[in-house]
Design an enzyme around this catalytic site. Structure first.
Site, mmCIF file in Angstrom:
data_model
loop_
_atom_site.group_PDB
_atom_site.id
_atom_site.type_symbol
_atom_site.label_atom_id
_atom_site.label_comp_id
_atom_site.label_asym_id
_atom_site.label_seq_id
_atom_site.Cartn_x
_atom_site.Cartn_y
_atom_site.Cartn_z
ATOM 1 N N GLY A 79 0.823 -1.202 0.000
ATOM 2 C CA GLY A 79 0.000 0.000 0.000
ATOM 3 C C GLY A 79 0.857 1.252 0.000
ATOM 4 N N SER A 80 0.338 2.280 0.628
ATOM 5 C CA SER A 80 0.978 3.599 0.519
ATOM 6 C C SER A 80 2.338 3.691 1.177
ATOM 7 C CB SER A 80 0.063 4.667 1.121
ATOM 8 O OG SER A 80 -1.178 4.629 0.481
#
Lengths: 485, 461
Positions: free
Chosen positions: A218-219
């Site tokens: 993810g981020s």
């Protein structure tokens, strides 16, 4: 008839020479290989007849052998119950040694390692009872306990590293199990427990921190993309880049939206620092496509992604797909698509940034000692790679500090200490809640600890800060434990 | 012949006595060693046991002094040492298995040892001259034939672990094949001494080798068919190989023609290949041999694998008597006694044991060189070679030189029939060696004085 008799005696000599050769082959040349066979009951019994070395954390045993009065002579116990299960692994008469240090350093613990050869010889000469070597781990007991407590009964993993050395300070994977049930000498009970553990859908025997199915990062992966951007020389932390509400992806009909409604800044533009602070998907998606697949992948590789590492347990290599077209590249730049990471690898990225861009090789065993606590071997920190320049590392640190100061990671703030970090919300598929991530380090200017936390299904789709609120406090607890707060 | 040695021939009986006491000493030491390692105490009743051993060994020695004073001085100490070491290992495995004195294999082996020594002494006592045996050539042939067939008879034949090589009479079981080996050697020797001229002289030359006439091929074909019969009907690979090998080598010694070995090897290869194609148990043995650790093999038998791991556990110097785990291998006291020694005495100990066999065989072959009559030469060479071949088949089987077959290690393995046979074999060799080393003046002219072969002086130096 004498000539043939003489020849027959030559034949006899040849026959016996063949026997001498074959027995030498077995008892000398092949002996080691035969003894190391997992189905060799003699080796197993011999190992049990010797006191197996302890596994120690801060001087206290987390795995030790106590005398037992049955055939096996020694019973392996785990005083920490399930706190260290994925670090120690298990030592089972029925299923062998595995699942952690017990398996990875079996030769040292059992005393059969070549490193212990001279010690064995002296032990024989002095008539001392033979025993295996003890291993002092790099784990920080407080950090481990804090991580275990903070993760609670959520599924996930926590890894903490010393960024300057690579020493692993905490490694927790939940759900855990108690290795004592496998080291019991009651075969029926062990078999039942083994079956149950393997049938459990939450897979308690998998060390999620270094193995398992791996997670999309993810981020948190935006740190890698930002690093690539800064290293390319085309961008600085203040560069203004496009950050619309949705990014139009070429070649496809799908678009890349932000995790929040609206654009990332006025006029659909945003600075690199701000983009990281609020975790702007569109800006990083654009960055990825702008940099190109090669630059992106080579930056990932410099952080150790794709490397085979053993700590000494084998770590499943993290991966970035080999072939990436533009939309896939945009997805990968924000840690989605087929990017897969272990929490350890994510922690190594933070540690690399914290350590002026130098990634250290992670390790768990700090010191090998004999049974009388004499040091046999001591770990020396090893540099794995220079992931980014010191300047880039400084810029990334400032950007990550912003995330914790005023961005998505405010839940990781520690009063009086500047914390750098990055949150993540990793989508796994439609209808499934995303994984919540946090990675970071503290203190930002002279890091003592770098962490990565993943909580499975812990995020809220479309709400980055929500994930931050799940994972960041766990990271905070671990960092506080290491810093003595 | 150049010179006649001037010094008087020596009997070497005192050398034998010293070696014999040394052998008994080693056995006692090993016995005490086992007891100390396993039970942490000196065995109870040690003195009685030592005296018993000494009485047997020295008793045999005295028989030699009186009845075969020129006999080879090394054979008896070697046989005593091997027999004793075997007893110690069997006793050690009894201790590991927790068997009481009454049901212990060691007790039985000890009784058989005593009986075998007495019978062997009896052979020496009553058989004054080995050439007497030549009169019973064809009787021996018939007896051997019956002995080999006995296990196949319904009622007394027993199938043990897949091989039908046992006979049972009430509580007693016996492996007649072991004794048949000696009786056959007598038969072969007698028969070949008579026919060697025909077998060696007539023939035609092909490619530098003189090949025998077709009608002279009869005997080797009979031996071949007999050995194949044992292989097929008694599923006894080991005996089959042993008997055929014995015959071919004796044929070669008698005729001095290498072509017999070629023919023998060819016949054996064909027979073995056909047997491999036709019989599942032969294929299985070959599969075990080629890959003892494959899952397929382990599912059927992990014996070979366990034996190898046992030997590996011994390494160079061994775990020490009583300190290893030979009991983890099935048949550790019989077919697998060699890996048991390899584990506890190490490669060094195993070499020593193999060297004892080499010495024994070499003394046997030396006897064959020294003895003056053709029958004695053939018999001694055959008996000595049979010991060598049997060792090769057994040790080669457990160390993966050849496929594993079920034979016992002479003197070491648990088993009464084997002990009895091998002690008798040594008694015969001792008897022949007495003739071989005795000064010519003292040798009574034998029944076949005209048929004597030239001899060599080898023993007197």
């Amino acid at each position: 008839m004498n000539a043939p008799i003489r020849r027959i005696s030559t034949l006899v000599a040849l026959l016996f020479a063949a026997l001498l050769l074959s027995s030498t082959w077995i008892q000398f040349v092949q002996a080691k290989e035969l003894q190391e066979r997992p189905d060799n009951r003699r080796t197993l019994l011999a190992n049990y007849a010797r006191e197996r070395g302890q596994i120690l954390v801060g001087g206290n045993p987390i795995a030790r052998s106590v005398p037992s009065d049955d055939e096996l002579k020694w019973l392996r116990t785990y005083p920490g119950k399930d706190l260290y299960s994925h670090i120690t692994g298990y030592y089972s008469f029925t299923y062998g040694a595995g699942g952690g240090i017990e398996g990875a350093e079996d030769a040292l613990l059992s005393g059969s390692s070549d490193k212990l050869f001279y010690r064995r010889v002296t032990d024989i000469l002095t008539g001392k009872e033979q025993s295996g070597a003890s291993l002092e781990l790099t784990i920080n007991a407080k950090a481990q306990a804090a991580a275990d407590k903070a993760l609670g009964n959520q599924r996930g993993a926590v890894v903490a590293l010393d960024p300057k050395t690579g020493a692993i300070l905490a490694m927790v994977s939940h759900p855990a199990y108690d290795p004592s049930v496998l080291s019991s000498h009651d075969t029926a009970k062990v078999q039942a427990a083994w079956k149950e553990l393997n049938a459990d859908k939450s897979r308690p025997m998998v060390n999620r921190a270094i193995a398992g199915n791996l997670y999309p990062p993810g981020s948190t992966f935006k740190v890698v993309t930002a690093a690539a951007a800064l290293e390319s020389g085309k961008f600085t932390e203040e560069s203004s880049i496009p950050g619309p509400a949705t990014l139009d992806l070429p070649l496809t009909t799908t678009n890349l939206p932000n995790d929040f409604p609206g654009a990332c800044g006025p006029n659909n533009r945003v600075t690199l620092t701000r983009a990281l602070e609020i975790s702007c998907n569109t800006a990083f998606g654009w960055l990825g496509m702008e940099l190109g697949a090669d630059e992106f992948r080579s930056q990932a590789a410099k952080f150790g992604i794709g490397d085979r590492i053993s700590v000494p347990m084998t770590v499943t290599p993290s991966s970035v797909p080999a072939e990436l077209n533009a939309p896939q590249l945009a997805q990968s730049a924000i840690g989605q698509y087929d990017v897969r990471m272990t929490p350890l690898q994510v922690a190594m990225i933070s540690a690399g940034v914290a350590n002026n861009g130098i990634v250290m090789k992670p390790y768990l065993v700090g010191r090998v000692t004999s049974s009388d606590l004499e040091t046999i071997d001591e770990a020396s920190p090893e540099q794995m790679s220079q992931a980014v320049s010191a300047d880039t590392a400084g810029a990334l640190t400032r950007m990550m500090q912003k995330v914790v100061e005023s961005g998505t990671g405010t839940a990781a703030q520690i009063s009086g200490v500047s914390v750098a970090g990055k949150t993540g919300t990793a989508q796994q598929g439609p209808g499934q809640p995303p994984h919540a991530w946090f990675t970071g380090f503290a203190p930002a200017d002279d890091a003592k600890v770098a962490v990565a936390v993943v909580v499975e299904d812990g995020g809220t789709a479309g709400n980055e800060a929500a994930g931050g609120r799940v994972a960041a406090p766990i990271a905070k607890a671990v960092m506080e434990a290491v810093l003595g707060r | 012949m150049s010179t006649v040695s001037s010094h008087p021939p020596r009997t070497r009986r005192n050398v034998e006595l010293v070696l014999l006491l040394l052998a008994v000493g080693i056995v006692v030491l090993a016995y005490v060693n086992v007891s100390l390692a396993v039970n942490n105490e000196v065995p109870a009743g040690l003195t009685t046991q030592v005296v018993g051993l000494l009485v047997l060994a020295v008793g045999f020695h005295l028989v030699l002094r009186f009845k075969a004073s020129y006999a080879d001085p090394v054979m008896l100490p070697i046989a005593t040492l091997l027999n004793g070491l075997g007893l110690v290992m069997i006793h050690r495995l009894d201790l590991a298995a927790g068997r009481s004195i009454g049901e212990a294999q060691g007790t039985r082996q000890l009784m058989w040892s005593a009986l075998s020594v007495v019978i062997a002494a009896g052979v020496l006592w009553f058989l004054r001259d080995h050439r007497v045996l030549r009169r019973y050539t064809f009787t021996a042939g018939a007896v051997a034939f019956v002995l080999l067939l006995l296990p196949l008879l319904p009622g007394i034949g027993r199938t043990v672990y897949g091989s039908r090589i046992w006979i049972g009479l009430g509580p007693f079981t016996f492996q007649p094949g072991e004794v048949a080996k000696i009786v056959l050697a007598v038969f072969f020797a007698g028969y070949l001494v008579q026919t060697r001229d025909a077998l060696s002289l007539a023939g035609r030359k092909v490619l530098g080798f003189t090949f025998p006439r077709a009608r002279d091929l009869g005997p080797i074909l009979v031996a071949w068919i007999l050995s194949l019969g044992i292989l097929v009907f008694e599923t006894d690979l080991g005996s089959s190989l042993l008997l055929f090998g014995l015959f071919v080598v004796m044929l070669y010694v008698a005729t001095e023609r290498i072509s017999w070995i070629a023919i023998g090897l060819a016949l054996f290869s064909v027979g073995a290949y056909v047997a491999y194609l036709l019989f599942g148990h032969v294929q299985q043995r070959v599969q075990f041999w080629l890959d003892p650790f494959s899952p397929d093999t382990l599912a059927v038998s992990d014996q070979l694998a366990k034996g190898l791991m046992g030997m590996a556990a011994g390494g160079l110097l061994g775990t020490g008597l009583g300190r290893g785990r030979p009991y983890l291998t099935p048949f550790a006291e019989s077919d697998y006694i060699i890996p048991s020694f390899g584990e506890e005495l190490g490669l060094v100990g195993l070499f020593a044991i193999l060297m004892l066999y080499v010495l024994l065989v070499e003394r046997g072959l030396r006897t064959a060189l020294g003895v003056r009559d053709g029958f004695g030469k053939l018999l001694a060479a055959g008996l000595a070679f049979s010991v060598a071949l049997q060792c090769f088949v057994v040790v080669g089987g457990v160390t993966r030189v050849i496929p594993l077959t079920g034979l016992t290690m002479p003197f070491l393995s648990a088993g009464g029939s084997s002990l009895l046979a091998n002690w008798s074999l040594v008694a015969l060799l001792l008897r022949i060696s007495d003739q071989a080393r005795r000064p010519v003046a003292e040798v009574r002219s034998g029944p076949n004085a005209t048929n004597d072969a030239p001899t060599e002086v080898v023993a007197v130096r």
